[in-house]
Scaffold this motif. Structure first.
Motif, PDB file in Angstrom:
ATOM      1  N   VAL A 172       0.452  -1.277  -0.355  1.00  0.00           N
ATOM      2  CA  VAL A 172       0.117   0.111  -0.150  1.00  0.00           C
ATOM      3  C   VAL A 172       0.804   1.624  -0.014  1.00  0.00           C
ATOM      4  CG1 VAL A 172      -1.727  -1.321   1.152  1.00  0.00           C
ATOM      5  CG2 VAL A 172      -0.005  -0.096   2.809  1.00  0.00           C
ATOM      6  N   LYS A 173       0.328   2.454  -0.806  1.00  0.00           N
ATOM      7  CA  LYS A 173       1.243   3.432  -0.643  1.00  0.00           C
ATOM      8  C   LYS A 173       1.354   4.165   0.687  1.00  0.00           C
ATOM      9  CE  LYS A 173       0.888   5.017  -5.245  1.00  0.00           C
ATOM     10  NZ  LYS A 173       0.471   5.373  -6.433  1.00  0.00           N
ATOM     11  N   ARG A 174      -0.272   3.789   1.157  1.00  0.00           N
ATOM     12  CA  ARG A 174       0.200   4.688   3.009  1.00  0.00           C
ATOM     13  C   ARG A 174       0.001   4.112   4.054  1.00  0.00           C
ATOM     14  NH1 ARG A 174      -2.249   9.924   2.117  1.00  0.00           N
ATOM     15  NH2 ARG A 174      -1.137  10.482   4.315  1.00  0.00           N
ATOM     16  N   GLY A 175       0.861   3.675   4.382  1.00  0.00           N
ATOM     17  CA  GLY A 175       1.320   3.054   5.464  1.00  0.00           C
ATOM     18  C   GLY A 175       0.526   3.227   7.146  1.00  0.00           C
ATOM     19  N   GLU A 176       0.975   4.300   6.865  1.00  0.00           N
ATOM     20  CA  GLU A 176       0.110   5.264   8.403  1.00  0.00           C
ATOM     21  C   GLU A 176      -0.979   5.084   8.747  1.00  0.00           C
ATOM     22  OE1 GLU A 176       1.705   7.700   5.364  1.00  0.00           O
ATOM     23  OE2 GLU A 176       3.326   7.997   5.793  1.00  0.00           O
ATOM     24  N   LEU A 177      -1.655   4.917   7.977  1.00  0.00           N
ATOM     25  CA  LEU A 177      -3.454   5.120   7.589  1.00  0.00           C
ATOM     26  C   LEU A 177      -3.793   3.433   8.265  1.00  0.00           C
ATOM     27  CD1 LEU A 177      -4.628   6.701   4.618  1.00  0.00           C
ATOM     28  CD2 LEU A 177      -4.076   7.856   6.966  1.00  0.00           C
ATOM     29  N   LEU A 178      -2.873   2.735   7.577  1.00  0.00           N
ATOM     30  CA  LEU A 178      -2.480   1.455   7.813  1.00  0.00           C
ATOM     31  C   LEU A 178      -2.586   0.722   9.090  1.00  0.00           C
ATOM     32  CD1 LEU A 178      -2.927  -2.083   6.647  1.00  0.00           C
ATOM     33  CD2 LEU A 178      -0.618  -1.905   6.619  1.00  0.00           C
ATOM     34  N   MET A 179      -1.475   1.506   9.635  1.00  0.00           N
ATOM     35  CA  MET A 179      -1.004   1.760  10.989  1.00  0.00           C
ATOM     36  C   MET A 179      -1.374   2.657  11.872  1.00  0.00           C
ATOM     37  SD  MET A 179       3.154   1.632  11.280  1.00  0.00           S
ATOM     38  CE  MET A 179       2.642   3.790  10.230  1.00  0.00           C
ATOM     39  N   MET A 180      -2.638   2.694  11.455  1.00  0.00           N
ATOM     40  CA  MET A 180      -3.700   4.214  12.553  1.00  0.00           C
ATOM     41  C   MET A 180      -5.169   2.600  12.450  1.00  0.00           C
ATOM     42  SD  MET A 180      -3.612   8.024  11.159  1.00  0.00           S
ATOM     43  CE  MET A 180      -5.129   8.291  12.333  1.00  0.00           C
ATOM     44  N   ALA A 181      -5.031   2.133  11.606  1.00  0.00           N
ATOM     45  CA  ALA A 181      -5.839   1.282  11.749  1.00  0.00           C
ATOM     46  C   ALA A 181      -6.116   0.329  12.472  1.00  0.00           C
ATOM     47  CB  ALA A 181      -6.393   0.941  10.966  1.00  0.00           C
ATOM     48  N   ALA A 182      -4.840  -0.050  13.065  1.00  0.00           N
ATOM     49  CA  ALA A 182      -4.123  -1.303  13.652  1.00  0.00           C
ATOM     50  C   ALA A 182      -4.652  -0.825  15.579  1.00  0.00           C
ATOM     51  CB  ALA A 182      -3.086  -1.470  13.592  1.00  0.00           C
ATOM     52  N   TYR A 183      -4.473   0.476  15.804  1.00  0.00           N
ATOM     53  CA  TYR A 183      -4.286   0.470  17.196  1.00  0.00           C
ATOM     54  C   TYR A 183      -5.535   0.447  17.848  1.00  0.00           C
ATOM     55  CZ  TYR A 183      -0.279   3.777  17.164  1.00  0.00           C
ATOM     56  OH  TYR A 183       0.878   4.271  16.968  1.00  0.00           O
ATOM     57  N   PRO A 184      -7.351   0.779  17.473  1.00  0.00           N
ATOM     58  CA  PRO A 184      -8.000  -0.020  17.789  1.00  0.00           C
ATOM     59  C   PRO A 184      -7.960  -1.499  18.179  1.00  0.00           C
ATOM     60  CG  PRO A 184      -8.673   1.517  16.481  1.00  0.00           C
ATOM     61  CD  PRO A 184      -6.957   1.305  16.045  1.00  0.00           C
ATOM     62  N   LEU A 185      -7.753  -2.488  16.967  1.00  0.00           N
ATOM     63  CA  LEU A 185      -7.337  -3.312  16.755  1.00  0.00           C
ATOM     64  C   LEU A 185      -6.533  -4.074  18.284  1.00  0.00           C
ATOM     65  CD1 LEU A 185      -8.082  -6.221  16.036  1.00  0.00           C
ATOM     66  CD2 LEU A 185      -5.594  -6.100  15.186  1.00  0.00           C
ATOM     67  N   VAL A 186      -4.871  -3.683  18.325  1.00  0.00           N
ATOM     68  CA  VAL A 186      -4.303  -3.572  19.667  1.00  0.00           C
ATOM     69  C   VAL A 186      -5.000  -2.886  21.356  1.00  0.00           C
ATOM     70  CG1 VAL A 186      -2.803  -3.233  20.608  1.00  0.00           C
ATOM     71  CG2 VAL A 186      -2.471  -3.004  18.332  1.00  0.00           C
ATOM     72  N   ILE A 187      -5.655  -2.415  21.215  1.00  0.00           N
ATOM     73  CA  ILE A 187      -6.552  -1.866  22.232  1.00  0.00           C
ATOM     74  C   ILE A 187      -6.806  -2.361  22.443  1.00  0.00           C
ATOM     75  CG2 ILE A 187      -7.627  -0.240  23.188  1.00  0.00           C
ATOM     76  CD1 ILE A 187      -7.085   1.800  21.585  1.00  0.00           C
ATOM     77  N   GLY A 188      -8.228  -3.233  21.582  1.00  0.00           N
ATOM     78  CA  GLY A 188      -9.540  -4.556  21.580  1.00  0.00           C
ATOM     79  C   GLY A 188      -9.219  -6.188  22.823  1.00  0.00           C
ATOM     80  N   LEU A 189      -7.200  -6.175  21.429  1.00  0.00           N
ATOM     81  CA  LEU A 189      -7.073  -7.360  22.053  1.00  0.00           C
ATOM     82  C   LEU A 189      -6.340  -7.734  23.616  1.00  0.00           C
ATOM     83  CD1 LEU A 189      -4.665  -8.343  18.724  1.00  0.00           C
ATOM     84  CD2 LEU A 189      -6.448  -9.245  19.571  1.00  0.00           C
ATOM     85  N   VAL A 190      -5.690  -6.089  24.126  1.00  0.00           N
ATOM     86  CA  VAL A 190      -4.969  -6.113  25.265  1.00  0.00           C
ATOM     87  C   VAL A 190      -6.241  -5.984  26.053  1.00  0.00           C
ATOM     88  CG1 VAL A 190      -3.858  -4.406  26.804  1.00  0.00           C
ATOM     89  CG2 VAL A 190      -3.389  -4.600  24.516  1.00  0.00           C
ATOM     90  N   SER A 191      -7.628  -5.673  25.890  1.00  0.00           N
ATOM     91  CA  SER A 191      -8.762  -5.203  26.757  1.00  0.00           C
ATOM     92  C   SER A 191      -9.097  -6.016  26.812  1.00  0.00           C
ATOM     93  CB  SER A 191      -9.378  -3.989  26.413  1.00  0.00           C
ATOM     94  OG  SER A 191      -8.543  -2.841  26.780  1.00  0.00           O
ATOM     95  N   LEU A 192      -9.750  -7.408  26.389  1.00  0.00           N
ATOM     96  CA  LEU A 192     -10.832  -8.510  26.440  1.00  0.00           C
ATOM     97  C   LEU A 192      -9.747  -9.563  27.214  1.00  0.00           C
ATOM     98  CD1 LEU A 192     -10.477  -9.535  22.669  1.00  0.00           C
ATOM     99  CD2 LEU A 192     -12.097  -8.738  23.567  1.00  0.00           C
ATOM    100  N   PRO A 193     -11.762  -9.942  28.092  1.00  0.00           N
ATOM    101  CA  PRO A 193     -11.474 -10.815  29.409  1.00  0.00           C
ATOM    102  C   PRO A 193     -10.927 -12.298  28.237  1.00  0.00           C
ATOM    103  CG  PRO A 193     -13.904 -10.652  29.144  1.00  0.00           C
ATOM    104  CD  PRO A 193     -12.809  -9.743  27.784  1.00  0.00           C
ATOM    105  N   ALA A 194      -9.708 -12.582  29.113  1.00  0.00           N
ATOM    106  CA  ALA A 194      -9.383 -13.438  28.043  1.00  0.00           C
ATOM    107  C   ALA A 194      -9.498 -14.895  29.376  1.00  0.00           C
ATOM    108  CB  ALA A 194      -7.942 -14.183  27.169  1.00  0.00           C
ATOM    109  N   LEU A 195      -9.516 -14.379  30.339  1.00  0.00           N
ATOM    110  CA  LEU A 195      -9.478 -15.137  31.481  1.00  0.00           C
ATOM    111  C   LEU A 195     -10.960 -15.257  32.636  1.00  0.00           C
ATOM    112  CD1 LEU A 195      -6.071 -14.710  33.963  1.00  0.00           C
ATOM    113  CD2 LEU A 195      -6.725 -16.777  32.570  1.00  0.00           C
ATOM    114  N   PRO A 196     -11.848 -16.510  32.623  1.00  0.00           N
ATOM    115  CA  PRO A 196     -11.094 -17.310  32.743  1.00  0.00           C
ATOM    116  C   PRO A 196     -11.120 -18.039  31.444  1.00  0.00           C
ATOM    117  CG  PRO A 196     -13.368 -17.937  33.153  1.00  0.00           C
ATOM    118  CD  PRO A 196     -12.855 -15.923  33.271  1.00  0.00           C
ATOM    119  N   LEU A 197     -10.170 -19.389  31.036  1.00  0.00           N
ATOM    120  CA  LEU A 197      -9.544 -19.349  29.542  1.00  0.00           C
ATOM    121  C   LEU A 197     -11.131 -19.498  28.801  1.00  0.00           C
ATOM    122  CD1 LEU A 197      -6.803 -22.262  30.086  1.00  0.00           C
ATOM    123  CD2 LEU A 197      -6.580 -19.815  29.324  1.00  0.00           C
ATOM    124  N   SER A 198     -11.219 -18.965  27.601  1.00  0.00           N
ATOM    125  CA  SER A 198     -12.707 -19.528  25.938  1.00  0.00           C
ATOM    126  C   SER A 198     -11.901 -19.098  25.081  1.00  0.00           C
ATOM    127  CB  SER A 198     -13.642 -18.556  27.159  1.00  0.00           C
ATOM    128  OG  SER A 198     -13.228 -16.475  27.077  1.00  0.00           O
TER     129      SER A 198
END
Length: 255
Positions: free
Chosen positions: A167-193
């Protein structure tokens, strides 16, 4: 002797990073100030919105999650950031002549990024422990889980880096990934599911539990290690496929 090129490149990349930090020291200080002001702003906003005080302990988990997000975000965006910067500087094609492949060169830079991120994570957790009067602990298990889960985020970073080649605009791709990382860190993964199978979610949840003094099953360590191995492998597969495609299309390093 076989490890000598890796050591030499690691030292060279460390010198390069230090030289860039010194040359652009204003940007370095501003970025550090931005991170910690974002941390302080989040704490104030959460407490203000909930009408509670820091002493109540209600925001401890969220604050700890923010520290883990900073660490994970650096790993997830590190490789893509390098690709974007090298493309803007028109030096990406020149890197193809380096003794190390692009994949391995990114791995060297990612190791340095991880080391810096780990230092910031320790400092942030120490600050949180001070602010929460010991309710959140700067514990070895929490740090170990954060590091053990790091390859999963590195795999995501490799996948983003591969897409950045196309892609030509890699910055936009990285910005779009920020909410994804926030979600992954915030999800309640305990207990195992089922949520525990997502990249880094179990490592972040277990690290939050460990920092709060909560117990969790011992098998979590094994599942975090497996999660890291699987997503690192998947990320490398995506990166290699995108790199081949970029070379075939002749868009490698094109702005």
């Amino acid at each position: 002797m076989s490890n000598t090129p890796w050591v030499r490149h690691l030292l060279n990349e460390a010198r390069r990073s230090l030289a860039l930090a010194r040359r652009y020291w204003v940007e370095t200080l501003l970025s550090l100030g931005f991170v910690f002001s974002l941390f302080g702003g989040l704490v104030f906003a959460v407490l203000k919105a909930s009408g509670q005080s820091l002493d109540s302990g209600q925001a401890d988990g969220l604050i700890t999650g923010f520290a883990l997000w900073m660490f994970a975000s650096g790993l997830a965006h590190g490789c893509a950031k390098e690709i974007t910067e090298e493309t803007q500087q028109r030096t990406l094609e020149q890197l193809q002549l380096a003794p190390l492949s692009l994949e391995r060169l990114l791995a060297v830079r990612l190791l340095l990024e991880t080391a810096v991120g780990l230092v910031l994570l320790v400092l942030t957790l120490a600050l949180i422990a001070l602010l929460t009067e010991g309710r959140v602990q700067l514990s070895a298990p929490a740090l170990s889980l954060a590091v053990l889960g790091a390859p999963a985020m590195a795999g995501l970073g490799y996948a983003l880096a591969g897409l950045s080649l196309l892609v030509k605009r890699g910055e936009l791709l990285m910005m779009a990934a920020y909410p994804l990382v926030i979600g992954l860190v915030s999800l309640p993964a305990l207990p195992l599911s089922g949520l525990s199978a997502l990249p880094y979610t179990l490592a972040a949840a277990a690290a939050r539990a460990a920092s709060g003094g909560d117990a969790f099953p011992r098998e979590v360590w094994g599942w975090v290690a497996l999660n890291s191995a699987v997503f690192l492998a998947l990320g490398l597969v995506v990166f290699r496929a995108c790199l081949r495609q970029a070379r075939q299309l002749g868009v490698l390093g094109h702005i």
